[in-house]
Design a protein around this motif. Structure first.
Motif, PDB file in Angstrom:
ATOM      1  N   ALA A 124      -2.605  -3.258  -1.703  1.00  0.00           N
ATOM      2  CA  ALA A 124      -1.287  -2.627  -1.579  1.00  0.00           C
ATOM      3  C   ALA A 124      -0.691  -2.902  -0.200  1.00  0.00           C
ATOM      4  N   ILE A 125      -1.169  -3.960   0.461  1.00  0.00           N
ATOM      5  CA  ILE A 125      -0.695  -4.293   1.806  1.00  0.00           C
ATOM      6  C   ILE A 125       0.489  -5.257   1.712  1.00  0.00           C
ATOM      7  N   LEU A 126       1.592  -4.847   2.319  1.00  0.00           N
ATOM      8  CA  LEU A 126       2.775  -5.701   2.418  1.00  0.00           C
ATOM      9  C   LEU A 126       2.783  -6.347   3.799  1.00  0.00           C
TER      10      LEU A 126
ATOM     11  N   VAL B 254       7.004 -11.301   3.194  1.00  0.00           N
ATOM     12  CA  VAL B 254       6.774 -11.087   1.763  1.00  0.00           C
ATOM     13  C   VAL B 254       7.616  -9.898   1.310  1.00  0.00           C
ATOM     14  N   GLU B 255       8.242 -10.004   0.152  1.00  0.00           N
ATOM     15  CA  GLU B 255       9.048  -8.905  -0.359  1.00  0.00           C
ATOM     16  C   GLU B 255       8.250  -8.084  -1.367  1.00  0.00           C
ATOM     17  N   TYR B 256       8.230  -6.782  -1.169  1.00  0.00           N
ATOM     18  CA  TYR B 256       7.653  -5.857  -2.141  1.00  0.00           C
ATOM     19  C   TYR B 256       8.677  -5.612  -3.241  1.00  0.00           C
ATOM     20  N   VAL B 257       8.244  -5.710  -4.490  1.00  0.00           N
ATOM     21  CA  VAL B 257       9.138  -5.447  -5.616  1.00  0.00           C
ATOM     22  C   VAL B 257       8.386  -4.628  -6.664  1.00  0.00           C
ATOM     23  N   ASN B 258       8.951  -3.485  -7.006  1.00  0.00           N
ATOM     24  CA  ASN B 258       8.427  -2.650  -8.086  1.00  0.00           C
ATOM     25  C   ASN B 258       9.549  -2.491  -9.106  1.00  0.00           C
ATOM     26  N   ARG B 259       9.332  -3.020 -10.296  1.00  0.00           N
ATOM     27  CA  ARG B 259      10.338  -2.942 -11.359  1.00  0.00           C
ATOM     28  C   ARG B 259       9.876  -1.953 -12.426  1.00  0.00           C
TER      29      ARG B 259
END
Length: 307
Positions: free
Chosen positions: A289-291, A295-300
């Motif tokens: 769970a490391i950003l 890098v882009e975090y994306v939760n859809r």
């Protein structure tokens, strides 16, 4: 029940209406049309409730719990705000649900809000910029998309904490739940993971076929189900046989926290929260769970209702 003065409204003339409060980027209302008139599917907080209100809110920087309110990353230990005993729950005492988000766009059927979280916020490293977009499409589909970027490696897990009741109120004892999850994380008395994933077969956690949402014993849940990896996929179907309504959830996240909300002696709502696994920063064997910068975090999240 809600103060609508500062809320945003999005929706379709012939379909659903959704309200969002910029305080906490919070869903406050999801209304569907029906033959008997509009039906509110979100359950709001009890006015007598003294505890923190997560109803409908955006959760961050890290949804769920981090043990001991600390973790080690790249050789450095970080101490977080401990707001549930000695642990960090839902990002600390002033998580994203407590913050004023900035509205950056608002259309008839969509809205986008932004939050800047500074380095050291609740103990988390790095400056982080988060955005959430809410969009209504088709008569009965709500999409929620979280994006984030940072200038220093940090744990990130954002989610939406909506409390749903497809009957519009009362107990959810008759709701049915189906989960595309073969494994679940067992938890200890502090709701922290114990060991690795356990198979659901032969246990009260087996929802591979529709089953009572509160489980065979009616005791409810506050557990992370392991929903696999990959792109958008169906992870859950919630249904109410009496009304004929259902909600199908699609997600790109590795976990789904299932939380049944108590109300007196019964349960009046259920939360289905796509997210990273709880306490993942302290479990290198869990999905990361490391950003990291660049890098882009994306939760859809997509909620498809049927009535």
């Amino acid at each position: 029940m809600f103060d609508h003065e500062s809320e945003l409204e999005i929706g379709l003339a012939s379909g659903m209406l959704v309200r969002i409060d910029p305080k906490g980027a919070r869903l406050t209302s999801v209304v569907l049309p029906s033959d008997d008139g509009p039906v509110e599917l979100l359950i709001g907080p009890d006015p007598k409730q003294k505890t923190r209100d997560f109803h409908g809110a955006t959760i961050g920087r890290y949804a769920n719990r981090i043990a001991g309110a600390q973790f080690t990353l790249d050789g450095e230990q970080f101490q977080l705000d401990a707001n549930e005993g000695g642990n960090c729950l839902h990002g600390g005492g002033k998580g994203f649900d407590q913050c004023d988000w900035t509205v950056v766009a608002h259309w008839i059927n969509a809205a986008t809000l932004r939050l800047e979280s500074p380095d050291g916020d609740q103990g988390f490293p790095g400056n982080l910029v988060a955005e959430v977009s809410f969009a209504v499409s088709d008569p009965e589909t709500l999409s929620i998309t979280y994006r984030a970027c940072c200038d220093r490696a940090c744990p990130v897990s954002l989610t939406s904490h909506g409390y749903f009741n497809l009957a519009g109120g009362g107990s959810i004892a008759d709701h049915r739940l189906k989960l595309n999850a073969k494994q679940v994380l067992e938890v200890d008395g502090e709701k922290l993971p114990v060991g690795g994933p356990r198979d659901v077969a032969g246990t009260r956690f087996d929802f591979r076929e529709p089953a009572p949402a509160l489980g065979p014993d009616g005791a409810g849940f506050d557990h992370n189900f392991c929903t696999g990896s990959g792109g958008m996929r169906e992870v859950a179907v919630l249904s109410d046989p009496a009304s004929g309504r259902s909600m199908t959830m699609l997600s790109n996240q590795p976990g789904l926290q299932v939380y049944t909300a108590p109300s007196g002696d019964s349960f009046n709502a259920i939360c289905l929260e796509p997210q990273a696994w709880p306490d993942a920063p302290n479990h290198p064997e869990f999905p990361s769970a490391i950003l990291r910068p660049g890098v882009e975090y994306v939760n859809r999240i997509r909620l498809q209702f049927s009535s």
